[in-house]
Write a protein that holds these residues in place. Structure first.
Motif, short mmCIF file in Angstrom:
data_model
loop_
_atom_site.label_atom_id
_atom_site.label_comp_id
_atom_site.label_asym_id
_atom_site.label_seq_id
_atom_site.Cartn_x
_atom_site.Cartn_y
_atom_site.Cartn_z
N UNK A 250 0.81 -1.22 0.00
CA UNK A 250 0.00 0.00 0.00
C UNK A 250 0.84 1.26 0.00
N UNK A 251 2.01 1.23 0.65
CA UNK A 251 2.81 2.45 0.81
C UNK A 251 3.86 2.63 -0.28
N UNK A 252 3.70 1.95 -1.43
CA UNK A 252 4.69 2.09 -2.49
C UNK A 252 4.57 3.47 -3.16
N UNK A 253 5.65 3.98 -3.74
CA UNK A 253 5.63 5.33 -4.32
C UNK A 253 4.68 5.48 -5.50
N UNK A 254 4.44 4.39 -6.24
CA UNK A 254 3.51 4.47 -7.37
C UNK A 254 2.10 4.82 -6.89
N UNK A 255 1.69 4.24 -5.75
CA UNK A 255 0.37 4.57 -5.20
C UNK A 255 0.29 6.03 -4.80
N UNK A 426 -11.24 0.40 3.16
CA UNK A 426 -10.01 0.93 3.75
C UNK A 426 -9.38 2.03 2.89
N UNK A 427 -9.52 1.94 1.59
CA UNK A 427 -8.95 2.99 0.73
C UNK A 427 -9.69 4.32 0.94
N UNK A 428 -11.01 4.26 1.05
CA UNK A 428 -11.76 5.49 1.32
C UNK A 428 -11.37 6.07 2.68
N UNK A 429 -11.17 5.19 3.67
CA UNK A 429 -10.76 5.66 4.99
C UNK A 429 -9.38 6.31 4.92
N UNK A 430 -8.50 5.72 4.12
CA UNK A 430 -7.18 6.31 3.91
C UNK A 430 -7.31 7.71 3.31
N UNK A 431 -8.17 7.86 2.30
CA UNK A 431 -8.34 9.17 1.68
C UNK A 431 -8.95 10.16 2.65
N UNK A 432 -9.84 9.71 3.52
CA UNK A 432 -10.41 10.59 4.54
C UNK A 432 -9.33 11.07 5.50
N UNK A 433 -8.41 10.17 5.86
CA UNK A 433 -7.31 10.57 6.74
C UNK A 433 -6.44 11.65 6.08
N UNK A 436 -9.42 14.90 5.14
CA UNK A 436 -10.09 15.44 6.32
C UNK A 436 -9.13 15.50 7.51
N UNK A 437 -8.30 14.45 7.65
CA UNK A 437 -7.41 14.37 8.80
C UNK A 437 -6.11 15.12 8.67
N UNK A 438 -5.80 15.61 7.46
CA UNK A 438 -4.61 16.42 7.28
C UNK A 438 -3.32 15.66 7.07
N UNK A 439 -3.39 14.36 6.85
CA UNK A 439 -2.18 13.60 6.56
C UNK A 439 -1.69 13.92 5.15
N UNK A 440 -0.39 13.74 4.92
CA UNK A 440 0.11 13.76 3.55
C UNK A 440 -0.29 12.44 2.87
N UNK A 441 -0.18 12.39 1.56
CA UNK A 441 -0.49 11.15 0.85
C UNK A 441 0.39 10.01 1.36
N UNK A 442 1.67 10.29 1.56
CA UNK A 442 2.60 9.25 2.04
C UNK A 442 2.22 8.79 3.45
N UNK A 443 1.83 9.71 4.31
CA UNK A 443 1.42 9.33 5.66
C UNK A 443 0.13 8.50 5.64
N UNK A 444 -0.79 8.90 4.77
CA UNK A 444 -2.03 8.15 4.66
C UNK A 444 -1.79 6.73 4.19
N UNK A 445 -0.90 6.57 3.21
CA UNK A 445 -0.61 5.22 2.70
C UNK A 445 0.18 4.41 3.73
N UNK A 447 -0.33 4.64 6.92
CA UNK A 447 -1.42 4.20 7.80
C UNK A 447 -2.13 2.99 7.21
N UNK A 448 -2.43 3.05 5.91
CA UNK A 448 -3.13 1.94 5.24
C UNK A 448 -2.25 0.68 5.26
N UNK A 449 -0.97 0.83 5.04
CA UNK A 449 -0.05 -0.31 5.10
C UNK A 449 -0.13 -1.00 6.46
#
Length: 457
Positions: A250-255, A426-433, A436-445, A447-449
């Motif tokens: 989930x946390x790969x750079x391509x994502x 889980x992907x929608x929850x990641x996007x919400x983080x 809405x939650x203020x995470x960067x894309x890398x931080x969100x992924x 979390x998903x990982x």
């Protein structure tokens, strides 16, 4: 022909009532029970089908898929009545829908009351692994392939460890529906071919029309289109939630590169302001209300636009494939079809029925009744004029580019895990983080990982 008996209905109702008191949550078939021995492979029908059917008691019980189309449902019933007459069989049937199927399936397994034949969906099949209750129909599918041929991606959707459990009947896809006038105004006479161009077009549209969201995909907890589109974007950039070996990625750079496009549109005001609260019906409703410039969904929108009052919007609506990324174009698909429960005592009768429902000439007319919401799975039908023109041709192309749950991995364990992740949004929850939650894309992924690793530890 008759409906399921009152006794069976009572048993299922009691089990369902008990299930409702036991707890609630997102429905999915229960894979927790110990795996049964592999179900026996179903042999293809022999020459003396009539004698075999007579020996089996000249009866068959079926769970039928109830579609949105009354005409298609009526055609199904007429075909069943003809089968009864041609084969001297009495059919006991019950209609089921996408909304109530998994509850009915779980209740039937618990009560030990199952029909001979059932409608089945590829994602539901995966969720039952390893405790699969269906018969291996590889022999029957090979036989039918020789007559008309199935689009291979739909056969693959119902195949696990080399055993094919679903005879494909129709497919579901979520292509693009878009406002031709708005995209033309933004400088795109045809729908953008790349995700980057689509991002730029959607931002431009929202700049020109601040009351319209260019990109009509949300990320609410029950917004399945978001889950699907985010997967396509990641696959198109060479990523995915799993790698080819089945490792969580989930946390790969391509994502991160793919999902950043969505965040860019949010930051530019090109997404619906209430995207975090969207549900499965929000994209249709917003498109019909002309508050978004495009969305991805089954073509229920096209059916709705044919109703009085939507003439102008219908004229300005186009259809397209989803865009591509550096790694190409990949689309999630779902196979709908027929399955036979392995413990049936009417295997020959059941297989004769599936042959009957797959006869190409009848099938060609029946599947057009389901169009444009659902697409064909027979090659002979795919090549007919109706399915070579839009919108049918888009559904056909979608199937050719189909990617299963767990892509690029192909092993059943990863596919089952991927279905579980999908059903938990889980992907929608990641996007919400992220949004809405203020995470960067890398931080969100990241979390998903961690979430996925915890799910499957």
């Amino acid at each position: 022909m008759k409906h399921m008996s009152k006794a069976i209905a009572l048993i299922l109702a009691l089990v369902l009532l008990a299930a409702l008191f036991a707890g609630c949550g997102k429905e999915q078939a229960d894979p927790s029970a110990a795996a049964d021995p592999a179900p026996p492979a179903a042999d293809t029908a022999g020459d003396d089908v009539a004698n075999a059917i007579q020996e089996e008691g000249n009866s068959l019980s079926i769970w039928l898929y109830e579609s949105f189309s009354d005409a298609a449902n009526e055609a199904t019933m007429a075909r069943i009545e003809q089968f009864e007459e041609d084969y001297n069989v009495e059919i006991e049937y019950e209609w089921v829908t996408d909304q109530n199927y998994t509850t009915k399936y779980n209740a039937g397994v618990e009560a030990g009351v199952l029909p001979d034949v059932t409608y089945m969906r590829s994602d539901i099949l995966l969720s039952t692994y390893p405790n699969i209750k269906l018969a291996d129909l590889s022999g029957l599918i090979n036989e039918l392939n020789a007559e008309a041929g199935f689009v291979q991606s739909f056969v693959d959707g119902g195949t696990i460890n080399g055993a094919s459990y679903i005879v494909p009947s129709f497919s579901s896809a979520q292509p693009v529906v878009y406002r031709k006038d708005l995209f033309a105004e933004a400088g795109y006479e045809t729908f953008p071919a790349s995700w980057e161009d689509l991002r730029d077009a959607c931002i431009k549209i929202s700049e020109l029309h601040p009351d319209i969201a260019g990109f009509g995909i949300g990320f609410g907890i029950n917004e399945n289109e978001g889950e699907q589109v985010f997967r396509s974007m990641m696959w198109d950039y060479g990523g995915g939630l799993f790698d080819a070996e089945g490792n969580i990625s989930a946390d790969c750079p391509e994502n991160a590169e793919a999902l950043q496009l969505y965040v860019d549109m949010w930051n530019a005001g090109a997404l619906p302001a209430d995207a975090a609260s969207w549900d499965a019906g929000s994209n249709n409703a917003n498109y019909m209300q002309e508050t978004v410039a495009m969305t991805c969904n089954a073509y229920t929108i096209l059916s709705a636009l044919a109703e009085p009052g939507y003439e102008a919007l219908n004229k300005n609506t186009g259809v397209a494939m989803r865009p591509a990324g550096p790694a190409g174009s990949h689309n999630d698909i779902c196979t709908y079809g027929w399955g036979i429960f392995a413990d049936t005592e009417a295997m020959e009768t059941a297989q004769a029925f599936l042959r009957y429902m797959s006869e190409p000439t009848w099938y060609a007319g029946w599947i057009e009744e389901l169009a444009p919401v659902y697409g064909p799975t027979l090659v002979s039908v795919v090549e007919s004029p109706y399915w070579q023109a839009e919108p049918g041709s888009i559904l056909v192309e979608f199937g050719k580019n189909g990617a299963p749950f767990g892509y690029p991995a192909t092993d059943v364990e990863t596919r089952a895990k991927a279905a579980q992740v999908f059903n938990s949004y889980k992907l929608n929850e990641c996007m919400s983080n992220i949004i809405v939650g203020g995470m960067s894309v890398e931080e969100g992924l990241a979390w998903l990982q961690a979430e996925m690793e915890a799910m499957f530890s």
